[in-house]
Design a protein around this motif. Structure first.
Motif, mmCIF file in Angstrom:
data_model
loop_
_atom_site.group_PDB
_atom_site.id
_atom_site.type_symbol
_atom_site.label_atom_id
_atom_site.label_comp_id
_atom_site.label_asym_id
_atom_site.label_seq_id
_atom_site.Cartn_x
_atom_site.Cartn_y
_atom_site.Cartn_z
ATOM 1 N N THR A 63 -1.997 -11.031 -13.049
ATOM 2 C CA THR A 63 -0.624 -10.918 -12.573
ATOM 3 C C THR A 63 -0.254 -9.443 -12.613
ATOM 4 O OG1 THR A 63 0.038 -13.117 -13.340
ATOM 5 C CG2 THR A 63 1.783 -11.495 -13.019
ATOM 6 N N VAL A 64 0.148 -8.910 -11.479
ATOM 7 C CA VAL A 64 0.545 -7.506 -11.400
ATOM 8 C C VAL A 64 2.020 -7.465 -11.028
ATOM 9 C CG1 VAL A 64 0.068 -5.244 -10.404
ATOM 10 C CG2 VAL A 64 -1.778 -6.923 -10.624
ATOM 11 N N ILE A 65 2.819 -6.828 -11.880
ATOM 12 C CA ILE A 65 4.256 -6.752 -11.690
ATOM 13 C C ILE A 65 4.638 -5.332 -11.303
ATOM 14 C CG2 ILE A 65 6.512 -7.039 -12.805
ATOM 15 C CD1 ILE A 65 5.151 -9.010 -14.719
ATOM 16 N N GLY A 66 5.476 -5.224 -10.280
ATOM 17 C CA GLY A 66 5.957 -3.925 -9.845
ATOM 18 C C GLY A 66 7.472 -3.886 -9.796
ATOM 19 N N THR A 67 7.990 -2.766 -9.369
ATOM 20 C CA THR A 67 9.449 -2.600 -9.316
ATOM 21 C C THR A 67 10.081 -3.392 -8.189
ATOM 22 O OG1 THR A 67 9.076 -0.602 -7.986
ATOM 23 C CG2 THR A 67 9.379 -0.316 -10.373
ATOM 24 N N ARG A 68 9.272 -3.911 -7.249
ATOM 25 C CA ARG A 68 9.827 -4.636 -6.100
ATOM 26 C C ARG A 68 9.125 -5.976 -5.860
ATOM 27 N NH1 ARG A 68 11.093 -0.018 -1.459
ATOM 28 N NH2 ARG A 68 12.473 1.255 -2.768
ATOM 29 N N GLY A 69 8.451 -6.509 -6.869
ATOM 30 C CA GLY A 69 7.814 -7.805 -6.692
ATOM 31 C C GLY A 69 6.641 -7.973 -7.632
ATOM 32 N N ARG A 70 5.907 -9.064 -7.428
ATOM 33 C CA ARG A 70 4.705 -9.283 -8.211
ATOM 34 C C ARG A 70 3.680 -10.021 -7.366
ATOM 35 N NH1 ARG A 70 3.286 -14.117 -10.753
ATOM 36 N NH2 ARG A 70 4.761 -15.838 -10.529
ATOM 37 N N LEU A 71 2.418 -9.894 -7.775
ATOM 38 C CA LEU A 71 1.347 -10.639 -7.112
ATOM 39 C C LEU A 71 0.488 -11.300 -8.165
ATOM 40 C CD1 LEU A 71 -1.581 -8.976 -7.405
ATOM 41 C CD2 LEU A 71 -0.517 -7.506 -5.709
ATOM 42 N N GLU A 72 -0.255 -12.321 -7.743
ATOM 43 C CA GLU A 72 -1.093 -13.084 -8.663
ATOM 44 C C GLU A 72 -2.218 -13.730 -7.879
ATOM 45 O OE1 GLU A 72 -0.556 -16.594 -12.079
ATOM 46 O OE2 GLU A 72 1.181 -15.851 -10.956
ATOM 47 N N ASN A 73 -3.418 -13.746 -8.477
ATOM 48 C CA ASN A 73 -4.547 -14.402 -7.813
ATOM 49 C C ASN A 73 -4.780 -15.785 -8.407
ATOM 50 O OD1 ASN A 73 -5.738 -12.814 -10.191
ATOM 51 N ND2 ASN A 73 -7.472 -14.127 -9.648
ATOM 52 N N PHE A 74 -5.161 -16.723 -7.545
ATOM 53 C CA PHE A 74 -5.528 -18.083 -7.942
ATOM 54 C C PHE A 74 -6.943 -18.320 -7.423
ATOM 55 C CE2 PHE A 74 -0.991 -17.832 -7.602
ATOM 56 C CZ PHE A 74 -0.525 -18.493 -8.732
ATOM 57 N N GLY A 75 -7.921 -18.390 -8.368
ATOM 58 C CA GLY A 75 -9.328 -18.346 -7.998
ATOM 59 C C GLY A 75 -9.768 -16.892 -7.972
ATOM 60 N N ASP A 76 -11.097 -16.693 -8.054
ATOM 61 C CA ASP A 76 -11.553 -15.298 -8.046
ATOM 62 C C ASP A 76 -12.825 -15.107 -7.235
ATOM 63 O OD1 ASP A 76 -13.249 -16.496 -9.922
ATOM 64 O OD2 ASP A 76 -12.580 -15.291 -11.606
ATOM 65 N N LEU A 77 -13.995 -15.154 -7.861
ATOM 66 C CA LEU A 77 -15.231 -14.765 -7.192
ATOM 67 C C LEU A 77 -15.743 -15.792 -6.195
ATOM 68 C CD1 LEU A 77 -17.011 -13.243 -10.306
ATOM 69 C CD2 LEU A 77 -15.950 -11.994 -8.423
ATOM 70 N N ASP A 78 -15.323 -17.036 -6.330
ATOM 71 C CA ASP A 78 -15.751 -18.075 -5.398
ATOM 72 C C ASP A 78 -14.734 -18.307 -4.294
ATOM 73 O OD1 ASP A 78 -18.143 -18.595 -6.762
ATOM 74 O OD2 ASP A 78 -17.128 -19.868 -8.199
ATOM 75 N N GLY A 79 -13.881 -17.319 -4.074
ATOM 76 C CA GLY A 79 -12.809 -17.450 -3.113
ATOM 77 C C GLY A 79 -11.476 -17.523 -3.833
ATOM 78 N N ALA A 80 -10.477 -16.872 -3.300
ATOM 79 C CA ALA A 80 -9.206 -16.785 -4.007
ATOM 80 C C ALA A 80 -8.047 -16.795 -3.028
ATOM 81 C CB ALA A 80 -9.147 -15.515 -4.850
ATOM 82 N N THR A 81 -6.896 -17.195 -3.544
ATOM 83 C CA THR A 81 -5.631 -17.047 -2.852
ATOM 84 C C THR A 81 -4.778 -16.072 -3.654
ATOM 85 O OG1 THR A 81 -5.706 -19.300 -1.978
ATOM 86 C CG2 THR A 81 -3.556 -18.218 -2.029
ATOM 87 N N ILE A 82 -4.282 -15.051 -2.999
ATOM 88 C CA ILE A 82 -3.389 -14.099 -3.650
ATOM 89 C C ILE A 82 -1.989 -14.312 -3.101
ATOM 90 C CG2 ILE A 82 -2.860 -11.663 -4.038
ATOM 91 C CD1 ILE A 82 -5.862 -11.124 -3.640
ATOM 92 N N LYS A 83 -1.045 -14.516 -4.007
ATOM 93 C CA LYS A 83 0.337 -14.743 -3.607
ATOM 94 C C LYS A 83 1.203 -13.570 -4.048
ATOM 95 C CE LYS A 83 0.254 -19.797 -3.477
ATOM 96 N NZ LYS A 83 0.972 -21.040 -3.868
ATOM 97 N N VAL A 84 2.128 -13.209 -3.163
ATOM 98 C CA VAL A 84 3.044 -12.111 -3.426
ATOM 99 C C VAL A 84 4.474 -12.624 -3.298
ATOM 100 C CG1 VAL A 84 3.798 -9.802 -2.738
ATOM 101 C CG2 VAL A 84 1.385 -10.469 -2.456
ATOM 102 N N TRP A 85 5.272 -12.379 -4.322
ATOM 103 C CA TRP A 85 6.697 -12.689 -4.290
ATOM 104 C C TRP A 85 7.452 -11.366 -4.317
ATOM 105 C CZ3 TRP A 85 3.102 -15.330 -7.129
ATOM 106 C CH2 TRP A 85 2.997 -16.710 -6.906
ATOM 107 N N ASN A 86 8.204 -11.085 -3.243
ATOM 108 C CA ASN A 86 8.846 -9.766 -3.173
ATOM 109 C C ASN A 86 10.118 -9.715 -2.334
ATOM 110 O OD1 ASN A 86 7.779 -9.978 -0.609
ATOM 111 N ND2 ASN A 86 6.470 -8.147 -0.743
ATOM 112 N N SER A 87 10.668 -10.876 -1.965
ATOM 113 C CA SER A 87 11.820 -10.834 -1.055
ATOM 114 C C SER A 87 13.158 -11.107 -1.731
ATOM 115 C CB SER A 87 11.628 -11.842 0.080
ATOM 116 O OG SER A 87 11.729 -13.174 -0.413
ATOM 117 N N ARG A 88 13.162 -11.841 -2.826
ATOM 118 C CA ARG A 88 14.426 -12.245 -3.436
ATOM 119 C C ARG A 88 14.175 -12.823 -4.813
ATOM 120 N NH1 ARG A 88 14.785 -17.968 -2.742
ATOM 121 N NH2 ARG A 88 13.198 -18.743 -1.290
ATOM 122 N N ARG A 89 15.269 -12.998 -5.570
ATOM 123 C CA ARG A 89 15.179 -13.681 -6.845
ATOM 124 C C ARG A 89 15.261 -15.186 -6.620
ATOM 125 N NH1 ARG A 89 19.747 -10.831 -10.370
ATOM 126 N NH2 ARG A 89 20.884 -11.194 -8.424
#
Length: 391
Positions: free
Chosen positions: A286-312
């Motif tokens: 989980t990587v948190i920044g000043t304008r949102g965060r991202l997180e990976n689900f799954g890793d070396l066998d294929g992953a989905t990365i989700k980014v939340w950055n538009s609103r609370r």
């Protein structure tokens, strides 16, 4: 070094254990590189080398028997405690050297390797393949694109589902040979935390325990394991729950659960958590920044990365951006192993910039080494020494 034109690099491989398959990826007769010598104390490894690389391959039991005049580059794939002495000899001889991570099992050992490479002008490369893993590079691209603003914190949870088989049945379980799994296994993720966060750690505080495997009395007789490697005993369908593991290493004095807090040089705060008896095997960032965060689900066998950055909001699965990272099947670790071998061979021949970095590899060891000191001292704050001047 005979690296002009299309002449193959002459490669030596030291260690044909669990990571020995990297030698197969590097062996490309007529296409830039060929394995001409293998070093391993096991007779079975010599037979394997002749099958894989041809009957003319030199099969040795000691790397000091290698003739530097007949070697352009080497891959050090031996157990961790042997990385330092082998690398020092190769670099002193002017041989371009690939060292499997971790670079060494102490910070001081890493610094000796760096100093030797610089003193002799030798090319040093460390196999931090996660820097080439598609899910990691996708996260780094999203950060570089400003999707979450300035990074302020990184949290990594590493679920090591095969930990009992991978790390508690051979030399990994002995701190004299690995320092500990927070360094040995954690070097990958600590490097990624530094890379995504933009700076190395300066201070750490950690806790850890040997809560499951240490009390298991079923230990292997070393004579029965003579010449065996992890694939010889690994069975993904057996030994569940973890207390049912059989044939553990006679010496187990490393932690199977650990947590470390880190402060990076640029003020980013990070955590790394590692457990060797989970039912699943993957890592979550989980990587948190000043304008949102991202997180990976799954890793070396294929992953989905989700980014939340538009609103609370409260919890919502419908992220503002979803990136699907495909499975790469060319080689191990989601294609990262092939990429890291490609990069080393190019670097050994031509030099130039690389995605991996000996200094960064040293910094990952330094963070893991300091964290291990902290957890064994009850969580005391430990300063991570910076890399030597000039690196």
């Amino acid at each position: 070094m005979s690296t002009t034109g299309t002449t193959d690099l002459r490669l030596a491989v030291i260690g044909l254990g669990a990571r020995g398959y990297l030698a197969d990826l590097a062996h490309r007769p007529g296409r830039g590189a060929r394995v001409v010598a293998c070093v391993d104390p096991r007779p079975a490894a010599h037979d394997e080398a002749r099958r894989s690389f041809g009957p003319g391959v030199a099969a040795l039991t000691d790397h000091r028997a290698l003739d530097p005049a007949r070697i352009d580059a080497a891959l050090v794939l031996a157990p961790d405690d042997l990385h330092e002495p082998i690398a020092l000899d190769l670099l002193t001889a002017g041989i371009a050297t690939f060292v499997e991570k971790p670079l060494a099992i102490t910070t001081e050992g890493c610094d000796r390797i760096l100093d030797t490479a610089r003193a002799h002008g030798s090319r040093l490369y460390v196999g931090h393949n996660l820097r080439h893993a598609p899910f990691v590079t996708a996260m780094r691209d999203l950060i570089a694109d400003g999707r979450i603003g300035t990074v302020t914190s990184i949290w990594c949870r590493h679920f090591v589902g095969h930990g009992g088989d991978y790390y508690f049945k051979d030399w990994h379980a002995d701190r004299a040979r690995s320092t500990g799994l927070l360094l040995q296994k954690g070097a990958h993720d600590l490097d990624v935390i530094h890379w995504l966060g933009g700076a190395p750690a300066t201070h750490v505080s950690a806790f850890g325990t040997l809560g499951v495997y240490g009390g298991n009395p079923d230990r292997a007789d070393p004579a029965d394991r003579d010449g065996q490697l992890m694939p010889d005993w690994f069975d993904p369908g057996a030994n569940w729950p973890p207390e049912r593991q059989r044939g553990l290493h006679p010496v187990i004095d490393v932690e199977d659960l650990s947590v470390v807090n880190l402060r990076l040089a640029n003020g980013v705060l990070a955590t790394y958590q590692q457990c060797h008896y989970t039912p699943d095997y993957w890592r979550n960032y989980t990587v948190i920044g000043t304008r949102g965060r991202l997180e990976n689900f799954g890793d070396l066998d294929g992953a989905t990365i989700k980014v939340w950055n538009s609103r609370r909001s409260g919890y919502r699965a419908d992220a503002d951006l979803t990136v699907q990272v495909p499975v790469e099947e060319e080689s191990g670790h989601g294609g990262a192993d092939e990429a890291v071998v490609d990069e080393f061979l190019r670097y050994a021949r031509d030099g130039g910039a690389t995605v991996t970095s000996p200094t960064a590899a040293r910094d990952a060891v330094a963070a893991g080494y300091a964290a291990t000191r902290s957890l064994r001292a009850g969580g005391t704050l430990v300063e991570v020494p910076p890399a030597p001047d000039g690196w």
